[in-house]
Design a protein around this motif. Structure first.
Motif, PDB file in Angstrom:
ATOM      1  N   PRO A 156      -3.080 -12.979  -6.276  1.00 17.37           N
ATOM      2  CA  PRO A 156      -2.975 -14.337  -6.654  1.00 17.37           C
ATOM      3  C   PRO A 156      -2.119 -15.194  -5.896  1.00 17.37           C
ATOM      4  O   PRO A 156      -0.881 -14.834  -6.256  1.00 17.37           O
ATOM      5  N   PRO A 157      -2.319 -16.277  -5.107  1.00 16.37           N
ATOM      6  CA  PRO A 157      -1.234 -16.940  -4.526  1.00 16.37           C
ATOM      7  C   PRO A 157      -0.526 -17.973  -5.613  1.00 16.37           C
ATOM      8  O   PRO A 157      -1.196 -18.244  -6.696  1.00 16.37           O
ATOM      9  N   GLN A 158       0.425 -18.344  -5.377  1.00 15.76           N
ATOM     10  CA  GLN A 158       1.155 -19.220  -6.198  1.00 15.76           C
ATOM     11  C   GLN A 158       0.433 -20.710  -5.946  1.00 15.76           C
ATOM     12  O   GLN A 158       0.650 -21.470  -6.970  1.00 15.76           O
ATOM     13  N   THR A 159       0.338 -21.097  -4.937  1.00 14.75           N
ATOM     14  CA  THR A 159      -0.090 -22.578  -4.827  1.00 14.75           C
ATOM     15  C   THR A 159      -1.492 -22.270  -4.244  1.00 14.75           C
ATOM     16  O   THR A 159      -1.891 -21.513  -3.258  1.00 14.75           O
ATOM     17  N   LEU A 160      -2.487 -23.568  -4.143  1.00 16.37           N
ATOM     18  CA  LEU A 160      -3.729 -23.798  -3.516  1.00 16.37           C
ATOM     19  C   LEU A 160      -3.612 -23.603  -2.207  1.00 16.37           C
ATOM     20  O   LEU A 160      -4.186 -23.063  -1.350  1.00 16.37           O
ATOM     21  N   ASP A 161      -2.727 -24.714  -1.813  1.00 17.80           N
ATOM     22  CA  ASP A 161      -2.810 -24.679  -0.205  1.00 17.80           C
ATOM     23  C   ASP A 161      -2.331 -23.483   0.635  1.00 17.80           C
ATOM     24  O   ASP A 161      -2.659 -23.124   1.613  1.00 17.80           O
ATOM     25  N   GLY A 162      -1.423 -22.717  -0.226  1.00 19.32           N
ATOM     26  CA  GLY A 162      -0.940 -21.389   0.397  1.00 19.32           C
ATOM     27  C   GLY A 162      -2.068 -20.570   0.399  1.00 19.32           C
ATOM     28  O   GLY A 162      -2.324 -19.535   1.378  1.00 19.32           O
ATOM     29  N   ALA A 163      -3.138 -20.550  -0.857  1.00 15.93           N
ATOM     30  CA  ALA A 163      -3.995 -19.638  -0.901  1.00 15.93           C
ATOM     31  C   ALA A 163      -5.226 -19.886   0.351  1.00 15.93           C
ATOM     32  O   ALA A 163      -5.884 -19.024   0.814  1.00 15.93           O
ATOM     33  N   LEU A 164      -5.193 -21.160   0.939  1.00 11.88           N
ATOM     34  CA  LEU A 164      -6.232 -21.384   1.931  1.00 11.88           C
ATOM     35  C   LEU A 164      -5.803 -20.843   3.378  1.00 11.88           C
ATOM     36  O   LEU A 164      -6.793 -20.688   4.123  1.00 11.88           O
ATOM     37  N   ALA A 165      -4.516 -20.443   3.399  1.00  6.86           N
ATOM     38  CA  ALA A 165      -4.192 -19.941   4.732  1.00  6.86           C
ATOM     39  C   ALA A 165      -4.779 -18.815   5.271  1.00  6.86           C
ATOM     40  O   ALA A 165      -5.201 -17.948   4.424  1.00  6.86           O
ATOM     41  N   GLY A 166      -5.544 -18.818   6.547  1.00  2.87           N
ATOM     42  CA  GLY A 166      -6.480 -17.720   7.103  1.00  2.87           C
ATOM     43  C   GLY A 166      -7.703 -17.564   6.587  1.00  2.87           C
ATOM     44  O   GLY A 166      -8.323 -16.708   6.852  1.00  2.87           O
ATOM     45  N   LYS A 167      -8.242 -18.370   5.879  1.00  2.00           N
ATOM     46  CA  LYS A 167      -9.447 -18.432   5.026  1.00  2.00           C
ATOM     47  C   LYS A 167     -10.531 -18.911   5.999  1.00  2.00           C
ATOM     48  O   LYS A 167     -11.844 -18.460   5.496  1.00  2.00           O
ATOM     49  N   PHE A 168     -10.270 -19.873   6.742  1.00  2.96           N
ATOM     50  CA  PHE A 168     -11.438 -20.188   7.715  1.00  2.96           C
ATOM     51  C   PHE A 168     -10.889 -20.950   8.976  1.00  2.96           C
ATOM     52  O   PHE A 168      -9.601 -20.992   9.110  1.00  2.96           O
TER      53      PHE A 168
END
Length: 768
Positions: free
Chosen positions: A139-151
């Motif tokens: 689980p990432p701490q922030t949403l924008d960090g979670a999107l990195a490398g996903k698309f």
């Protein structure tokens, strides 16, 4: 008598045939369960294949159906589950297992402000990220960090390493120089503010904004970090103008559409999750290898001997490890409750996310409460959806980033050799750093730089079925949302800091308090009409109006020359106050026509019109058209190959806008004292009331293909994007009293290729 006799015979015949009819029916009953959990699935359809004879399971997954004869095939299906055909030879009890289908949940993408379409029919390159991909493993701490490398097509970089955000998201490259370059975020239909607001007043210490924008130089976090990734069901990324044109004047940098989790019909479920982890530096740069000669040449006479003495005594200090060597403890705790009846669904969640930084006295703490409710009424002809989210976050961000005074921790470390001992003595007194403008250990331990946020995000949608028959239907969609937050920034630099000393050019201590009140609201009303002809040509027409209001009030108070160790703003000799206020109102309309011929040929035409108080002429409408087309070759009769399951070509064109930055329209004067009398002075930059929004135009072409029973997917897109009326600061004649003026003085082009390859290499029951 004859008539009465005929009636009697008919009655006897009915009594004879009735048991035959009744007993010729066969009853099949049983339970439909989730293949993975074994729990009964409520309200799932059980149909006798090829007929209209069917039923639905009850809240526990039980069903019963009568069929005229055996054997039969039952078709079992529902949204979110893989459709299954079940052959039945004998009457009686059976158990049917079905599997959840993530593909069926993710196959719908947004095409309009009130419509969506199956992903297989989309004519634009739209990326989607599911909840499992977003936060399923770590689980990432922030949403924008979670999107990195996903698309594909995104550049996601950290502008600050401080816990709690500071991340830049750019979709398909740079789209503006002075305007907004971050995407628009929509959460459950609500326009969510993602401003990075400078409020702590760090520039008064670091001088970081001497040659740049104070907002971006003051180490602020971005507010999309407030959204909890665990609450998200799916994310859609509209990367280009051809897809994002539906949001008009705010969509030039792309749009990120977020859908949060909903309840599911059936028994109430309670879920608890606890994650524990650590932060640590990944790739330390390491210490420089010194010799006496190198120390002497780098730092001056006598430093070579100082190095040798410290080396002999074993007192060399690795300052990189001293400052960045903490093991930051991370905990993510979440509890959610979901369920629902036939007409009502609910989802409630609480989460607590805590993160300690790799530097002492830095960290991030976010608490989030969410409640989502969906209710059908008027025999399911109306549906009300309500989403609510309260967020409380605290971030201690340290003193880092850009610096023109040499006082931030990172900059001071670059000139500090390992033989300098900057640690406090036995009574806690820190020595001055003779090699830099500040003692980084003293700064780390004594300063305060904190952000506190209280935020409410509330949205609602009402769908009303106004008319329906076999060939057409008409629906009214009403939507509204509010994003409100209060941001408090606190900064304290005590007078005993090395760089706060008056003899070192300091200001004898600084205390700063910034407050920001921000409220954004959006409203829209749409009519959506669907019509299908006899040859299965479907027309979807939507038309509606939109309105958005934006309000922000930021007040920054800075006090210097503090009395003793006081932190109150009134306990200093010099007090300065600055204020930024903004009120903006946007209005517009959106019209779109979508055509679909048997899922073979799909086309879309639409236009958005926007006007804004942020334009020179507040009543002037700016139009943003869009057009797209796609052909699904695999749906034609001639497509026979089994290797290529899907092959679609698509092309799209669209335009989107970008408002002028704050201060570009009007000249902002600064207050000052002139010979002891209050007055104003002109700034260096002249505003331009005739400035136009930046206009982005994009053409996109590509194809989507899948192979080997959809185990392999390939997406290819080529885009060519231009930005007209680019807003720049142009030099003007000095005799005007100004040096530069905001102007539509340039053009920008950006083109590229995106390739995405997805493969399910192994698909087993317990391993994928």
């Amino acid at each position: 008598m004859k008539k009465k006799s005929q009636i009697s015979k008919g009655f006897l015949l009915f009594l004879f045939l009735f048991p035959v009819v009744v007993f010729s029916q066969e009853t099949i009953f049983g339970t439909v369960v989730n293949q993975d959990t074994g729990e009964g699935i409520p309200f799932i359809n059980v149909i006798e294949d090829g007929t209209n004879n069917g039923t639905a399971s009850d809240i526990d997954g039980n069903f019963s159906i009568n069929v005229s004869s055996l054997p039969v095939t039952l078709k079992v299906f529902a949204i979110g589950f893989t459709e299954k055909l079940v052959p039945v030879s004998n009457a009686g009890e059976i158990k049917i297992q079905v599997k959840e289908s993530l593909e069926s949940l993710d196959e719908v993408v947004v095409t309009g402000l009130a419509t969506s379409v199956k992903r297989s029919n989309a004519a634009n390159a739209v990326s989607t990220v599911s909840s499992e991909d977003l936060a399923g493993l770590t689980p990432p701490q922030t949403l924008d960090g979670a999107l990195a490398g996903k698309f594909a097509g995104a550049l996601i970089t950290k502008s600050s390493g401080a816990p709690g955000g500071g991340i830049s998201v750019k979709l398909r490259g740079v789209t503006s120089i002075n305007g907004n370059s971050q995407p628009l975020y929509i959460v459950d239909g609500v326009y969510v503010n993602n401003n990075s607001i400078s409020g702590a007043g760090l520039n008064a210490v670091s001088g970081a904004a001497a040659g740049g924008n104070a907002s971006s130089q003051d180490n602020p976090s971005n507010r999309i970090a407030d959204i909890n990734p665990d609450d998200i069901e799916s994310v859609e990324i509209l990367k280009g103008a051809s897809a994002a044109a539906i949001y008009g004047a705010r969509a030039a940098a792309g749009v990120v559409i977020i859908t949060t989790k909903k309840g599911k019909r059936g028994q109430t479920k309670i879920s608890f999750k606890q994650d524990i982890g650590f932060n640590s530096i990944l790739r330390p740069r390491g210490q420089r290898t010194f010799t006496a000669e190198r120390a002497e040449s780098s730092f001056g006479a006598g430093e070579g001997q100082a190095f040798l003495d410290a080396q002999a005594a074993g007192t060399l200090i690795d300052y990189e490890d001293e400052v960045y060597g903490e093991k930051g403890f991370i905990t993510n705790t979440s509890v959610n409750v979901s369920g629902g009846s036939e007409n009502t669904l609910f989802y409630a969640a609480f989460s607590n996310n805590e993160e300690d930084g790799i530097v002492k006295n830095t960290g991030y703490d976010r608490k989030s409460i969410r409640f989502n409710l969906d209710h059908d009424f008027f025999d399911r002809r109306a549906k009300l959806s309500l989403t609510t989210n309260y967020v409380n976050s605290k971030a201690d961000r340290g003193f880092f980033n850009n610096d023109n005074t040499g006082t931030t921790i990172g900059v001071a470390l670059t000139s500090t050799p390992p033989w300098a001992d900057l640690r406090p003595n036995d009574i806690g007194v820190y020595p001055d750093n003779p090699y830099g403008a500040s003692n980084p250990l003293q700064t780390r331990d004594l300063i305060t730089n904190r952000e506190d946020v209280n935020r409410f995000i509330v949205g609602s949608t009402l769908d009303l079925d106004l008319y329906e028959n076999d060939k057409s239907n008409l629906k009214l969609v009403l939507r509204g949302g509010v994003d409100y937050y209060n941001l408090v920034t606190t900064a304290f630099f005590p007078k005993l800091l090395q760089f706060q000393n008056l003899n070192n050019g300091g200001v004898n201590g600084l205390s700063a308090l910034g407050t920001t009140e921000n409220k954004d609201a959006n409203y829209s009303a749409f009519l959506v009409h669907n019509y299908t002809t006899t040859n299965n040509l479907n027309f979807t027409t939507q038309a509606g109006i939109t309105k958005q209001t934006f309000f922000r009030n930021t007040v920054r108070n800075i006090t210097t020359d503090l009395i003793a160790f006081e932190t109150n703003l009134d306990q200093g000799a010099n007090v300065s106050v600055t204020q930024f206020r903004q009120e903006q109102e946007d209005q517009g309309f959106f019209i779109q026509e979508e055509l679909n011929y048997q899922d073979k040929i799909i086309g879309t035409l639409g236009v958005r019109g926007d006007k804004s108080s942020n334009n020179g002429d507040a009543n002037e409408l700016f139009y943003y058209p869009k057009a797209s087309a796609a052909i699904n070759f695999h749906n034609f009769e001639f497509w026979k190959t089994e290797i290529v399951n899907q092959f679609k070509i698509r092309a799209a064109y669209g335009e989107a806008g970008n408002f002028a930055p704050n201060g570009a329209l009007f000249t902002t004067y600064t207050n000052t004292l002139i010979d002891g009398v209050a007055g104003i002075i002109a700034p260096a930059i002249l505003g331009n009331s005739n400035i136009l929004p930046e206009r982005q135009k994009e053409f996109e072409i590509g194809f989507d293909a899948s192979f080997l029973n959809k185990r392999i997917g390939l997406e290819f897109s080529y885009y060519n994007k231009t930005v007209d009326d680019l807003i720049l600061q142009a030099n003007i004649e000095p005799s005007s009293g100004f040096t530069t003026e905001f102007s539509n003085a340039g053009n920008l082009s950006n083109r590229g290729v995106e390739v995405a390859l997805n493969a399910s290499i192994i698909e087993k029951e317990n391993f994928t």
